[in-house]
Design a protein around this motif. Structure first.
Motif, PDB file in Angstrom:
ATOM      1  N   PRO A 266      33.855  40.642  46.225  1.00  0.00           N
ATOM      2  CA  PRO A 266      32.878  40.031  45.757  1.00  0.00           C
ATOM      3  C   PRO A 266      33.394  39.435  45.115  1.00  0.00           C
TER       4      PRO A 266
ATOM      5  N   VAL B 125      25.611  44.220  50.460  1.00  0.00           N
ATOM      6  CA  VAL B 125      27.297  42.239  50.727  1.00  0.00           C
ATOM      7  C   VAL B 125      26.922  41.993  51.540  1.00  0.00           C
TER       8      VAL B 125
ATOM      9  N   THR C  61      23.289  44.624  43.698  1.00  0.00           N
ATOM     10  CA  THR C  61      23.342  45.121  43.418  1.00  0.00           C
ATOM     11  C   THR C  61      22.293  46.236  43.425  1.00  0.00           C
TER      12      THR C  61
ATOM     13  N   VAL D 182      33.501  49.101  47.237  1.00  0.00           N
ATOM     14  CA  VAL D 182      32.410  48.497  47.345  1.00  0.00           C
ATOM     15  C   VAL D 182      33.705  46.909  46.688  1.00  0.00           C
TER      16      VAL D 182
ATOM     17  N   VAL E   9      27.947  38.238  41.779  1.00  0.00           N
ATOM     18  CA  VAL E   9      27.362  39.704  41.776  1.00  0.00           C
ATOM     19  C   VAL E   9      25.983  38.836  41.242  1.00  0.00           C
TER      20      VAL E   9
ATOM     21  N   TYR F 152      27.375  39.856  46.441  1.00  0.00           N
ATOM     22  CA  TYR F 152      26.938  41.322  46.385  1.00  0.00           C
ATOM     23  C   TYR F 152      25.421  41.449  45.400  1.00  0.00           C
TER      24      TYR F 152
END
Length: 274
Positions: free
Chosen positions: A193, A163, A175, A187, A196, A173
């Motif tokens: 966030p 993050v 992953t 998260v 993503v 973010y």
């Protein structure tokens, strides 16, 4: 903040003040811009001004844009030890003096490959580091496997996600490689966030159905989704259009980038500029 001002109350002094504020806001927004470039697979550059963060820099991936020349890399974030994520870290670190942030076990692998130890920062999940350039990064969980090297695998610790908190209020973010998992909600709760960078290819990670489930049930703060880790090899068959078709939320924008394409993010909250 928005203010309603009656025209008859506007003085020359107030008009000048409003003009100066708007000019400062425009200048601040320009300075606040953060740029995200997808370079194929899970590789990204995230830039603010002259400062560049690379995430999982496998620049030899089959989707890497041949017309892109990567400049200086100031910092590198590695999600896990597999070759397609450590990628060109060793060469970049040696060439640019980049700081490398990774889980503790990968630090030993990098040091053996000749990366100076004072450039390597090992941490673990839940740890937060100042990356530079106004960026702060927190290592979070991922559900995958982890090892270093090619044919002869070495211990590489756990897989992770990252993050990245930008100076202008955006929270990105990445992953990493992962299946969908319930703690994605943690998260979201802790970091909120709005961007993503999400694996969707399937086979080694979650596919489009898992990504859509995560967006509908766990990552409620996410507004812009940049798909990654798809199309590199035939096995990574998930497609962004499948995520778009599967996700039920109407307030999220799945925004596939072409390799080399850039997403530019201005300041998240203009009220912070006054």
């Amino acid at each position: 903040k928005l203010y309603r001002i009656k025209p008859e109350t506007v003085t020359v002094g107030l008009a000048v003040e409003l003009f100066l504020r708007s000019s400062r806001m425009a200048t601040s927004l320009e300075k606040a811009s953060v740029k995200i470039t997808w370079l194929g697979h899970a590789a990204f550059l995230i830039q603010h001004g002259d400062f560049t963060v690379a995430i999982d820099p496998w620049f030899g991936n089959p989707k890497f844009p041949k017309d892109v020349e990567v400049g200086k890399v100031d910092a590198i974030l590695i999600s896990h030890g597999h070759f397609d994520h450590v990628g060109d870290t060793v060469d970049l670190a040696k060439k640019h003096g980049s700081k490398v942030f990774c889980i503790h076990e990968i630090t030993k692998f990098l040091a053996k490959q000749g990366v100076p130890e004072d450039q390597i920062v090992g941490l673990n999940k839940g740890g937060t580091v100042e990356v530079g350039g106004g960026f702060k990064a927190t290592m979070v969980n991922a559900v995958h496997s982890g090892a270093c090297g090619g044919a002869d695998l070495e211990i590489g610790g756990d897989p992770a996600g990252w993050v990245l908190h930008a100076h202008n209020g955006h929270v990105v973010y990445h992953t990493g490689d992962t299946d969908v998992f319930g703690d994605m909600k943690i998260v979201d709760d802790m970091h909120r966030p709005d961007i993503v960078l999400m694996c969707i290819g399937g086979h080694y990670t979650m596919g489009p159905a898992g990504a859509a489930y995560a967006l509908d049930h766990f990552l409620k703060s996410a507004k812009i989704i940049v798909p990654m880790h798809y199309g590199t090899f035939p096995a990574l068959a998930g497609k962004p259009q499948e995520v778009i078709a599967a996700v039920k939320r109407k307030d999220v924008n799945v925004s596939p980038l072409a390799p080399g394409e850039q997403l530019s993010l201005g300041g998240r909250s203009v009220t912070d500029l006054f």
